[in-house]
Design an enzyme around this catalytic site. Structure first.
Site, PDB file in Angstrom:
ATOM      1  N   ARG A   1       0.937   3.608  18.571  1.00 21.03           N
ATOM      2  CA  ARG A   1      -0.752   4.267  18.537  1.00 21.03           C
ATOM      3  C   ARG A   1      -1.393   3.290  19.619  1.00 21.03           C
ATOM      4  NH1 ARG A   1      -1.965   4.254  12.096  1.00 21.03           N
ATOM      5  NH2 ARG A   1       0.074   4.951  11.231  1.00 21.03           N
TER       6      ARG A   1
ATOM      7  N   CYS B   1      -2.292  10.361  -0.595  1.00 21.66           N
ATOM      8  CA  CYS B   1      -3.260  10.335   0.617  1.00 21.66           C
ATOM      9  C   CYS B   1      -3.967  11.579   0.782  1.00 21.66           C
ATOM     10  CB  CYS B   1      -1.747  10.745   1.752  1.00 21.66           C
ATOM     11  SG  CYS B   1      -0.778   9.183   1.784  1.00 21.66           S
TER      12      CYS B   1
ATOM     13  N   LYS C   1       0.748  -1.218  -0.057  1.00 23.10           N
ATOM     14  CA  LYS C   1      -0.178   0.096   0.140  1.00 23.10           C
ATOM     15  C   LYS C   1       0.791   1.246  -0.134  1.00 23.10           C
ATOM     16  CE  LYS C   1      -0.786   0.047   5.050  1.00 23.10           C
ATOM     17  NZ  LYS C   1      -0.076   1.140   5.169  1.00 23.10           N
ATOM     18  N   ASP C   2       2.211   1.219   0.315  1.00 21.95           N
ATOM     19  CA  ASP C   2       3.065   2.277   0.296  1.00 21.95           C
ATOM     20  C   ASP C   2       3.598   2.597  -1.180  1.00 21.95           C
ATOM     21  OD1 ASP C   2       2.741   2.751   2.956  1.00 21.95           O
ATOM     22  OD2 ASP C   2       4.499   1.369   3.582  1.00 21.95           O
TER      23      ASP C   2
ATOM     24  N   ARG D   1      -0.314   9.447  14.361  1.00 22.99           N
ATOM     25  CA  ARG D   1       0.654   8.951  13.612  1.00 22.99           C
ATOM     26  C   ARG D   1       1.663   8.067  14.595  1.00 22.99           C
ATOM     27  NH1 ARG D   1       3.704  11.343   9.331  1.00 22.99           N
ATOM     28  NH2 ARG D   1       4.574   9.176   9.572  1.00 22.99           N
TER      29      ARG D   1
ATOM     30  N   ARG E   1      -8.779   8.106   4.533  1.00 23.33           N
ATOM     31  CA  ARG E   1      -9.926   7.062   3.828  1.00 23.33           C
ATOM     32  C   ARG E   1     -10.807   6.673   5.328  1.00 23.33           C
ATOM     33  NH1 ARG E   1      -9.485   1.848   4.964  1.00 23.33           N
ATOM     34  NH2 ARG E   1      -7.449   1.988   5.632  1.00 23.33           N
ATOM     35  N   ARG E   2      -9.991   5.949   6.333  1.00 22.97           N
ATOM     36  CA  ARG E   2     -10.722   5.540   7.526  1.00 22.97           C
ATOM     37  C   ARG E   2     -11.638   6.730   7.903  1.00 22.97           C
ATOM     38  NH1 ARG E   2      -5.067   3.091   9.498  1.00 22.97           N
ATOM     39  NH2 ARG E   2      -5.389   1.047   8.441  1.00 22.97           N
TER      40      ARG E   2
END
Length: 315
Positions: free
Chosen positions: A160, A246, A88-89, A154, A136-137
């Protein structure tokens, strides 16, 4: 077991230094050693731009390849023989001379809710504080629960979870794949169904990147999982057509049944008030074309206006 190519008895893997990145690279290393027992494999940790900027949401940093650029430079320079990334990166365009050598079998692609009170998503209290820096979330959360307060978050997975445990938050949302790989399965309160939270393009998948026409290409090929690779081709074609970064909330998830692939995608505005989504299906051999077609469908349904508003340009 496969014989080691004569020109490749030693391999160096380029990787980021986070716990998750190192786990992923160690996993690839162990698979390579199983396949080529006469080979030696070392890891070289490389700090990327994304690792250096930890206090700003990625959507504000902008740019593509924040977590891969420096590793790709080492690959092109011959300092490392292959690179292991979270797929995904990966930008949709690779630098000339590099290729995706293999895509191993995907881990659980869904997002996971981790809540302090062990409450599932529908049971979170009104105005609950939920940590995520993913647009997105956030947009998908707000589409279902506009009362929820999004808290920017982040850092690596450990960070987290620690912020959830010690801070003023009710829950955080993280990729299930990272939690599972690092042994945090018991922390997961709920796996969010894709009907609630569509994953990021290629979430849960790894990318083994190599130089084109290099002996390492043949060595990583046995690690490829055809079904996962086909799904990723569809999802990345969707992303490429939308030129997604992003700054725009977008998601796509492909599933394969026999020789048929279905891919669902969405584009949303940041506050989640407008969500445009659709699904297309077709033969696996047309995976890339289907991903592009899905993007075209969404553009016609209103995604073009969202992209123009958020990025100042159309797709």
């Amino acid at each position: 077991r496969i014989t080691v190519p004569e020109d490749r008895t030693e391999l160096t893997i380029g990787t980021r230094g986070s716990k998750l990145a190192l786990w992923q690279s160690e996993w690839v290393k162990s698979r390579l050693l199983e396949t080529f027992p006469g080979c030696s494999v070392e890891l070289e940790v490389i700090k990327t731009t994304g690792d250096k900027i930890t206090d700003v949401p990625l959507a504000k940093v902008g740019g593509k390849g924040l977590f891969v650029k420096e590793i790709e430079e080492a690959l092109l320079a011959g300092r490392v023989d292959l690179a292991v990334h979270s797929m995904k990166d990966m930008p949709t365009e690779l630098p000339p001379g590099l290729c995706i050598g293999a895509v191993p079998m995907r881990e659980n692609p869904r997002d996971a809710l981790v809540s302090r009170s062990n409450m599932a998503f529908p049971d979170l209290p009104r105005s609950a504080r939920v940590g995520t820096s993913s647009l997105r979330r956030a947009s998908q959360i707000l589409h279902i629960r506009p009362d929820i307060e999004i808290v920017p978050l982040r850092g690596n997975i450990d960070t987290r979870l620690r912020k959830l445990d010690t801070g003023d938050m009710d829950a955080v949302i993280l990729a299930a794949a990272g939690l599972l790989r690092l042994g945090f399965e018991k922390r997961i309160t709920q796996y969010l169904d894709t009907s609630i939270m569509l994953p990021a393009v290629a979430q849960g998948a790894l990318c083994i990147e190599t130089r084109e026409n290099d002996g390492a290409v043949a060595m990583v090929k046995p690690l490829n999982h055809d079904g996962t690779h086909t799904a990723i081709i569809a999802e990345r074609a969707f992303l490429k057509r939308l030129e997604g970064g992003c700054q725009v909330p977008m998601a796509a998830f492909a599933q394969i049944d026999g020789q048929t692939i279905s891919i669902r995608g969405l584009v949303a505005d940041v506050d989640g008030k407008t969500v445009v989504q659709s699904t297309v299906s077709g033969p696996c051999r047309a995976a890339a074309d289907l991903g592009t077609r899905l993007a075209e469908d969404l553009l016609q349904q209103g995604a073009k206006q969202i992209l123009e508003t958020l990025t100042g340009q159309g797709a």
